[in-house]
Design a protein around this motif. Structure first.
Motif, PDB file in Angstrom:
ATOM      1  N   ALA A   1       7.917 -36.923  19.862  1.00 19.19           N
ATOM      2  CA  ALA A   1       7.024 -37.771  19.478  1.00 19.19           C
ATOM      3  C   ALA A   1       7.964 -39.210  19.861  1.00 19.19           C
ATOM      4  O   ALA A   1       9.325 -38.912  19.847  1.00 19.19           O
ATOM      5  CB  ALA A   1       6.445 -38.244  18.240  1.00 19.19           C
TER       6      ALA A   1
ATOM      7  N   GLN B   1       2.107 -33.879  28.045  1.00 19.97           N
ATOM      8  CA  GLN B   1       1.587 -34.961  26.859  1.00 19.97           C
ATOM      9  C   GLN B   1       0.308 -34.367  26.171  1.00 19.97           C
ATOM     10  O   GLN B   1      -0.572 -34.090  26.796  1.00 19.97           O
ATOM     11  CB  GLN B   1       1.302 -36.103  27.524  1.00 19.97           C
ATOM     12  CG  GLN B   1       0.908 -37.287  26.310  1.00 19.97           C
ATOM     13  CD  GLN B   1       1.673 -37.757  25.456  1.00 19.97           C
ATOM     14  OE1 GLN B   1       2.934 -37.903  25.867  1.00 19.97           O
ATOM     15  NE2 GLN B   1       1.534 -37.484  24.266  1.00 19.97           N
TER      16      GLN B   1
ATOM     17  N   LEU C   1      -5.827 -35.227  26.214  1.00 16.68           N
ATOM     18  CA  LEU C   1      -6.352 -35.901  24.960  1.00 16.68           C
ATOM     19  C   LEU C   1      -7.430 -35.165  24.250  1.00 16.68           C
ATOM     20  O   LEU C   1      -8.446 -34.774  24.911  1.00 16.68           O
ATOM     21  CB  LEU C   1      -6.856 -37.378  25.369  1.00 16.68           C
ATOM     22  CG  LEU C   1      -7.593 -38.193  24.425  1.00 16.68           C
ATOM     23  CD1 LEU C   1      -6.678 -38.511  23.356  1.00 16.68           C
ATOM     24  CD2 LEU C   1      -8.275 -39.451  25.066  1.00 16.68           C
TER      25      LEU C   1
ATOM     26  N   ASP D   1       0.211 -34.424  15.673  1.00 12.86           N
ATOM     27  CA  ASP D   1       0.719 -33.359  16.504  1.00 12.86           C
ATOM     28  C   ASP D   1       0.986 -34.163  17.712  1.00 12.86           C
ATOM     29  O   ASP D   1       1.420 -33.464  19.004  1.00 12.86           O
ATOM     30  CB  ASP D   1      -0.504 -32.212  16.715  1.00 12.86           C
ATOM     31  CG  ASP D   1      -0.386 -31.391  15.679  1.00 12.86           C
ATOM     32  OD1 ASP D   1      -1.501 -31.138  15.245  1.00 12.86           O
ATOM     33  OD2 ASP D   1       0.477 -31.146  14.895  1.00 12.86           O
ATOM     34  N   THR D   2       0.644 -35.393  18.104  1.00 17.55           N
ATOM     35  CA  THR D   2       0.823 -36.268  19.262  1.00 17.55           C
ATOM     36  C   THR D   2       2.105 -36.194  19.720  1.00 17.55           C
ATOM     37  O   THR D   2       3.163 -36.537  18.876  1.00 17.55           O
ATOM     38  CB  THR D   2       0.141 -37.495  19.003  1.00 17.55           C
ATOM     39  OG1 THR D   2      -1.175 -37.485  18.850  1.00 17.55           O
ATOM     40  CG2 THR D   2       0.313 -38.232  20.429  1.00 17.55           C
TER      41      THR D   2
ATOM     42  N   THR E   1      -1.894 -35.657  23.115  1.00 16.37           N
ATOM     43  CA  THR E   1      -2.570 -36.882  22.298  1.00 16.37           C
ATOM     44  C   THR E   1      -3.746 -36.419  21.589  1.00 16.37           C
ATOM     45  O   THR E   1      -4.869 -36.060  22.033  1.00 16.37           O
ATOM     46  CB  THR E   1      -2.806 -37.956  23.322  1.00 16.37           C
ATOM     47  OG1 THR E   1      -1.733 -38.440  24.210  1.00 16.37           O
ATOM     48  CG2 THR E   1      -3.155 -39.287  22.314  1.00 16.37           C
ATOM     49  N   VAL E   2      -3.838 -36.652  20.187  1.00 18.61           N
ATOM     50  CA  VAL E   2      -4.699 -36.402  19.267  1.00 18.61           C
ATOM     51  C   VAL E   2      -5.266 -37.512  18.537  1.00 18.61           C
ATOM     52  O   VAL E   2      -4.432 -38.206  17.770  1.00 18.61           O
ATOM     53  CB  VAL E   2      -4.409 -35.459  18.292  1.00 18.61           C
ATOM     54  CG1 VAL E   2      -5.441 -34.892  17.344  1.00 18.61           C
ATOM     55  CG2 VAL E   2      -3.516 -34.334  18.912  1.00 18.61           C
ATOM     56  N   SER E   3      -6.726 -37.885  18.937  1.00 20.32           N
ATOM     57  CA  SER E   3      -6.992 -39.113  18.330  1.00 20.32           C
ATOM     58  C   SER E   3      -7.639 -38.767  16.999  1.00 20.32           C
ATOM     59  O   SER E   3      -8.226 -37.844  16.855  1.00 20.32           O
ATOM     60  CB  SER E   3      -8.011 -39.621  19.393  1.00 20.32           C
ATOM     61  OG  SER E   3      -8.915 -38.921  19.563  1.00 20.32           O
TER      62      SER E   3
ATOM     63  N   PRO F   1      -3.565 -35.881  14.321  1.00 18.63           N
ATOM     64  CA  PRO F   1      -3.053 -37.088  15.104  1.00 18.63           C
ATOM     65  C   PRO F   1      -1.311 -37.085  14.989  1.00 18.63           C
ATOM     66  O   PRO F   1      -0.779 -37.354  16.059  1.00 18.63           O
ATOM     67  CB  PRO F   1      -3.569 -38.364  14.228  1.00 18.63           C
ATOM     68  CG  PRO F   1      -4.795 -37.945  13.681  1.00 18.63           C
ATOM     69  CD  PRO F   1      -4.643 -36.483  13.388  1.00 18.63           C
TER      70      PRO F   1
END
Length: 128
Positions: free
Chosen positions: A40, A123, A11, A90-91, A125-127, A88
């Protein structure tokens, strides 16, 4: 049998960086393409980057060009993906892949069909 194991996902906030690694159980010939793909939720697996060590061929999806860099340590049987300026969008789960035959001028290395060996994915995850 070739096994590929990805690591380095996690993350991260938008604008941050991650470095993915893909360790191969055996040496992949330098003239065989290796690639990164991502998937995704609810979407098809899509091309991210491809690299062939022997001739230095690299290619990137337009969406990551200028932000991601693929590299390979041939001696350590490891493929890397340096991801900068993450967004985001790129998640996804990121997969590395290896071809089972030498690269040709006619291959489409942005296609999953060119790759035979796949890792289990990591995984990212980009917030926002």
């Amino acid at each position: 049998q070739v096994q590929l194991v990805e690591s380095g996902g996690g993350l991260v906030q938008a604008g941050g960086s991650l470095r993915l690694s893909c360790a191969a159980s055996v040496r992949i010939f330098s003239n065989y393409a290796m690639g990164w793909f991502r998937q995704a939720p609810g979407r098809e697996r899509e091309f991210v980057a491809t690299l062939t060590s022997s001739d230095g061929s690299t290619d990137y999806a337009d969406s990551v060009k200028g932000r991601f860099i693929a590299s390979r340590d041939y001696v350590k049987n490891t493929l890397f993906l340096q991801m900068n300026s993450l967004k985001p969008e790129d998640t996804a789960v990121y997969y590395c892949a290896a071809a089972a035959r030498p690269r040709t001028a006619y291959g489409n290395y942005a296609s999953t069909r060119e790759y035979y060996y796949w890792g289990q994915g990591t995984q990212v995850t980009v917030s926002s």
